[in-house]
Design a protein around this motif. Structure first.
Motif, PDB file in Angstrom:
ATOM      1  N   PRO A 116      21.429  60.311  73.063  1.00 15.01           N
ATOM      2  CA  PRO A 116      21.280  59.275  72.034  1.00 15.01           C
ATOM      3  C   PRO A 116      21.407  59.804  70.608  1.00 15.01           C
ATOM      4  O   PRO A 116      21.987  59.140  69.753  1.00 15.01           O
ATOM      5  N   ARG A 117      20.872  60.985  70.338  1.00  9.32           N
ATOM      6  CA  ARG A 117      20.937  61.518  68.973  1.00  9.32           C
ATOM      7  C   ARG A 117      22.381  61.862  68.600  1.00  9.32           C
ATOM      8  O   ARG A 117      22.799  61.652  67.459  1.00  9.32           O
ATOM      9  N   SER A 118      23.135  62.375  69.556  1.00  3.07           N
ATOM     10  CA  SER A 118      24.542  62.678  69.300  1.00  3.07           C
ATOM     11  C   SER A 118      25.326  61.404  69.016  1.00  3.07           C
ATOM     12  O   SER A 118      26.210  61.380  68.152  1.00  3.07           O
ATOM     13  N   LEU A 119      25.009  60.328  69.749  1.00  2.00           N
ATOM     14  CA  LEU A 119      25.669  59.048  69.519  1.00  2.00           C
ATOM     15  C   LEU A 119      25.423  58.577  68.090  1.00  2.00           C
ATOM     16  O   LEU A 119      26.360  58.161  67.389  1.00  2.00           O
ATOM     17  N   LEU A 120      24.185  58.631  67.648  1.00  4.50           N
ATOM     18  CA  LEU A 120      23.869  58.175  66.302  1.00  4.50           C
ATOM     19  C   LEU A 120      24.572  59.022  65.255  1.00  4.50           C
ATOM     20  O   LEU A 120      25.058  58.499  64.239  1.00  4.50           O
ATOM     21  N   LYS A 121      24.681  60.321  65.488  1.00  2.99           N
ATOM     22  CA  LYS A 121      25.377  61.194  64.535  1.00  2.99           C
ATOM     23  C   LYS A 121      26.852  60.800  64.409  1.00  2.99           C
ATOM     24  O   LYS A 121      27.422  60.821  63.312  1.00  2.99           O
ATOM     25  N   ARG A 122      27.477  60.419  65.529  1.00  7.07           N
ATOM     26  CA  ARG A 122      28.890  60.021  65.483  1.00  7.07           C
ATOM     27  C   ARG A 122      29.072  58.728  64.689  1.00  7.07           C
ATOM     28  O   ARG A 122      30.016  58.600  63.906  1.00  7.07           O
ATOM     29  N   ILE A 123      28.166  57.782  64.889  1.00  9.39           N
ATOM     30  CA  ILE A 123      28.286  56.510  64.174  1.00  9.39           C
ATOM     31  C   ILE A 123      27.959  56.696  62.695  1.00  9.39           C
ATOM     32  O   ILE A 123      28.595  56.097  61.819  1.00  9.39           O
ATOM     33  N   ARG A 124      26.981  57.546  62.400  1.00  8.38           N
ATOM     34  CA  ARG A 124      26.685  57.860  61.005  1.00  8.38           C
ATOM     35  C   ARG A 124      27.914  58.459  60.326  1.00  8.38           C
ATOM     36  O   ARG A 124      28.209  58.148  59.161  1.00  8.38           O
ATOM     37  N   GLN A 125      28.658  59.293  61.036  1.00  9.54           N
ATOM     38  CA  GLN A 125      29.851  59.906  60.463  1.00  9.54           C
ATOM     39  C   GLN A 125      30.897  58.848  60.115  1.00  9.54           C
ATOM     40  O   GLN A 125      31.588  58.949  59.090  1.00  9.54           O
ATOM     41  N   LEU A 417      32.355  50.012  70.058  1.00  9.74           N
ATOM     42  CA  LEU A 417      31.292  50.504  69.179  1.00  9.74           C
ATOM     43  C   LEU A 417      30.824  51.907  69.541  1.00  9.74           C
ATOM     44  O   LEU A 417      30.578  52.737  68.652  1.00  9.74           O
ATOM     45  N   PHE A 418      30.658  52.182  70.855  1.00  7.82           N
ATOM     46  CA  PHE A 418      29.955  53.397  71.281  1.00  7.82           C
ATOM     47  C   PHE A 418      30.783  54.347  72.146  1.00  7.82           C
ATOM     48  O   PHE A 418      30.357  55.473  72.381  1.00  7.82           O
ATOM     49  N   GLY A 419      31.913  53.892  72.633  1.00  7.75           N
ATOM     50  CA  GLY A 419      32.716  54.707  73.524  1.00  7.75           C
ATOM     51  C   GLY A 419      32.414  54.399  74.978  1.00  7.75           C
ATOM     52  O   GLY A 419      31.266  54.152  75.366  1.00  7.75           O
ATOM     53  N   GLU A 420      33.445  54.426  75.800  1.00 11.45           N
ATOM     54  CA  GLU A 420      33.316  54.012  77.199  1.00 11.45           C
ATOM     55  C   GLU A 420      32.402  54.926  77.996  1.00 11.45           C
ATOM     56  O   GLU A 420      31.640  54.458  78.862  1.00 11.45           O
ATOM     57  N   ASP A 421      32.434  56.225  77.753  1.00 10.08           N
ATOM     58  CA  ASP A 421      31.607  57.156  78.519  1.00 10.08           C
ATOM     59  C   ASP A 421      30.125  56.869  78.325  1.00 10.08           C
ATOM     60  O   ASP A 421      29.349  56.852  79.289  1.00 10.08           O
ATOM     61  N   PHE A 422      29.723  56.641  77.076  1.00 15.35           N
ATOM     62  CA  PHE A 422      28.313  56.315  76.829  1.00 15.35           C
ATOM     63  C   PHE A 422      27.940  54.991  77.482  1.00 15.35           C
ATOM     64  O   PHE A 422      26.897  54.884  78.144  1.00 15.35           O
ATOM     65  N   VAL A 423      28.777  53.977  77.293  1.00 18.29           N
ATOM     66  CA  VAL A 423      28.455  52.643  77.817  1.00 18.29           C
ATOM     67  C   VAL A 423      28.312  52.677  79.330  1.00 18.29           C
ATOM     68  O   VAL A 423      27.386  52.070  79.899  1.00 18.29           O
ATOM     69  N   ASN A 424      29.212  53.369  80.006  1.00 18.99           N
ATOM     70  CA  ASN A 424      29.131  53.448  81.465  1.00 18.99           C
ATOM     71  C   ASN A 424      27.812  54.076  81.912  1.00 18.99           C
ATOM     72  O   ASN A 424      27.169  53.602  82.848  1.00 18.99           O
ATOM     73  N   HIS A 425      27.414  55.160  81.229  1.00 25.60           N
ATOM     74  CA  HIS A 425      26.162  55.816  81.603  1.00 25.60           C
ATOM     75  C   HIS A 425      24.961  54.931  81.296  1.00 25.60           C
ATOM     76  O   HIS A 425      24.089  54.726  82.149  1.00 25.60           O
ATOM     77  N   PHE A 426      24.919  54.405  80.087  1.00 26.49           N
ATOM     78  CA  PHE A 426      23.763  53.612  79.682  1.00 26.49           C
ATOM     79  C   PHE A 426      23.620  52.366  80.549  1.00 26.49           C
ATOM     80  O   PHE A 426      22.512  52.036  81.008  1.00 26.49           O
ATOM     81  N   ALA A 427      24.716  51.665  80.801  1.00 26.55           N
ATOM     82  CA  ALA A 427      24.657  50.457  81.626  1.00 26.55           C
ATOM     83  C   ALA A 427      24.175  50.782  83.040  1.00 26.55           C
ATOM     84  O   ALA A 427      23.395  50.023  83.631  1.00 26.55           O
TER      85      ALA A 427
END
Length: 453
Positions: A116-125, A417-427
């Motif tokens: 999750p922290r890496s995800l937020l860093k990417r969106i902040r960028q 918004l978040f990328g397919e890899d993250f969404v697949n895992h989170f879902a």
């Protein structure tokens, strides 16, 4: 800004032999280790192994059977965590122990998609590349009960005694009943670099509310995650259990985790949400940002409301929103627009509960707002004046975690918004959560059906 050379010198010369560091899992739970300072110094320029099972099990350490990131099929290897030196602080209630946060970002190659922290860093960028500095803060409500973890388990999480009785929001009396605890929360968190703007009782037995001081978005999320864990640790010292469940009792208000947010130009010189026009209280940028949040909200709801219990809070007349809606200083809508002075002009996203993962909730808020700006969305949803619960023409948010997760999986917006890899895992983790709930026999079922049916 922390000077790396000076920090290493401080650690080397410290009388402390132990250092704590932690990462945050998909549920927002801190998972950490205590290491010798010599080990810290060995890895400070690189990374450190951390078993990736923390992204392969749920909040109760039960292994998922439906995720690809890790599992029995990968044999749960070590992932490479990077300690973020900018998060250095000392724990005042643990002998001033040095503490750091880490994440699974990679300077080369791909980040671990479950982090999750890496995800937020990417969106902040992405915001930074557009010239925006996102300024965020989160506020939390939580209930406090007398007892220990062992006593809680022995009682099977029932017959709990709050630290104070009755409904008494903004009370000047109730905090004096556990005054040392109340003061420790404010003072120790300040020393831990998690400054509070305010702390008070909310309506409900033994419930407090705290507003964390605003900061740039990554530091704001760090502080929010550390706040929840720190409150629990400080509460333990006073024989108190702190609960951040969204809705622990159907007859009492739920616990919110509202997110305040604004966009500034780099260096925080100018609030880009402020219009300076009393007739049009929102800038055009703010309107597009808000339009993006409302448009994306039904498609990414699990990012704000990640548990089964989250949806027990999202009910009409319960101080929580139920529709994709907005209003000026309106506490019945999903987004509350707060305008006035330039310094304080902001949006309050009121959907998240106190059970939300700060990194995911803030990532969702910023990413959807940027989506509105990038696509030049118009604010077509009419402003709600008065009681949003009485409105019939606004889109109702999904009623439970299963429906919300299915909507998220079937939409292309989350992938954008978040990328397919993250969404697949989170879902997949949210589907698992629903499956675990679906097979459980609840007290409600037993009382309703045991004798009568």
């Amino acid at each position: 800004m922390i000077n790396k050379k000076d920090l290493i010198k401080t650690i080397k010369e410290s009388a402390q032999s132990k250092i704590k560091f932690a990462v945050v899992d998909i549920d927002g739970i801190l998972r950490g280790k205590t290491i010798h300072k010599d080990k810290f110094l060995e890895v400070v320029d690189g990374d450190i192994g951390f078993c990736d099972v923390i992204f392969g099990w749920d909040a109760n350490d039960k292994c998922y059977d439906n995720v690809k990131v890790t599992g029995w099929h990968t044999a749960y290897p070590d992932a490479r965590a990077r300690i973020d030196l900018s998060t250095y602080r000392n724990i005042p209630w643990d002998n001033e122990r040095p503490f750091f946060l880490a994440d699974f970002s990679s300077e080369q190659g791909k980040d671990l998609p479950a982090c999750p922290r890496s995800l937020l860093k990417r969106i902040r960028q992405r915001a930074t590349e557009k010239g925006f500095e996102a300024v965020f803060s989160q506020e939390f409500e939580w209930f406090n009960f007398i007892g220990t973890s062992n006593e809680l388990a022995e009682k099977n999480y029932s017959d709990l005694k709050p630290i104070s009785p009755g409904m008494f929001g903004y009370s000047m009396l109730r905090p004096t009943q556990y005054q040392t605890y109340f003061n420790d929360l404010f003072d120790l968190l300040e020393k831990f670099q998690v400054s509070l703007e305010g702390l008070h009782t909310e309506t409900g037995p033994g419930v407090y509310e705290a507003a964390i001081r605003y900061d740039e978005i990554l530091q704001a999320a760090d502080k929010a995650a550390l706040f929840k864990n720190s409150v629990k640790e400080i509460a333990y010292r006073h024989g108190i259990i702190a609960s951040f469940m969204a809705k622990w009792n159907e007859n009492l208000p739920g616990c919110s985790g509202h997110i305040h947010q604004s966009l500034w130009d780099i260096g925080q010189k100018r609030n880009l949400f402020f219009s300076g026009d009393k007739q049009s209280p929102m800038s055009k940028l703010m309107e597009s940002y808000l339009a993006g949040q409302l448009y994306c909200l039904p498609h990414i709801l699990p990012m704000y409301a990640p548990t089964i219990n989250s949806y027990k809070r999202l009910r009409e007349g319960a101080w929580a929103p139920v529709t994709a809606s907005w209003g000026l200083d309106n506490r019945t809508t999903a987004v509350r627009v707060i305008n006035g002075q330039e310094k304080s002009a902001r949006l309050e996203m009121r959907v998240p509960g106190s059970d939300s993962n700060p990194y995911l909730a803030m990532a969702a808020a910023l990413a959807s707002g940027l989506y509105g700006i990038e696509n030049e969305l118009e604010l077509t949803i009419p402003k709600t004046t008065g009681n949003e619960y009485a409105q019939k023409d606004h889109e109702r948010l999904p009623l439970n975690l299963l429906d919300a997760t299915r909507k998220m999986k079937d939409s292309e917006i989350p992938n954008t918004l978040f990328g397919e890899d993250f969404v697949n895992h989170f879902a997949a983790t949210r589907e698992w959560e629903w499956r675990e709930f679906a097979k459980a026999v609840t007290d409600w079922e037993t009382k309703r059906y045991f004798e009568i049916i």
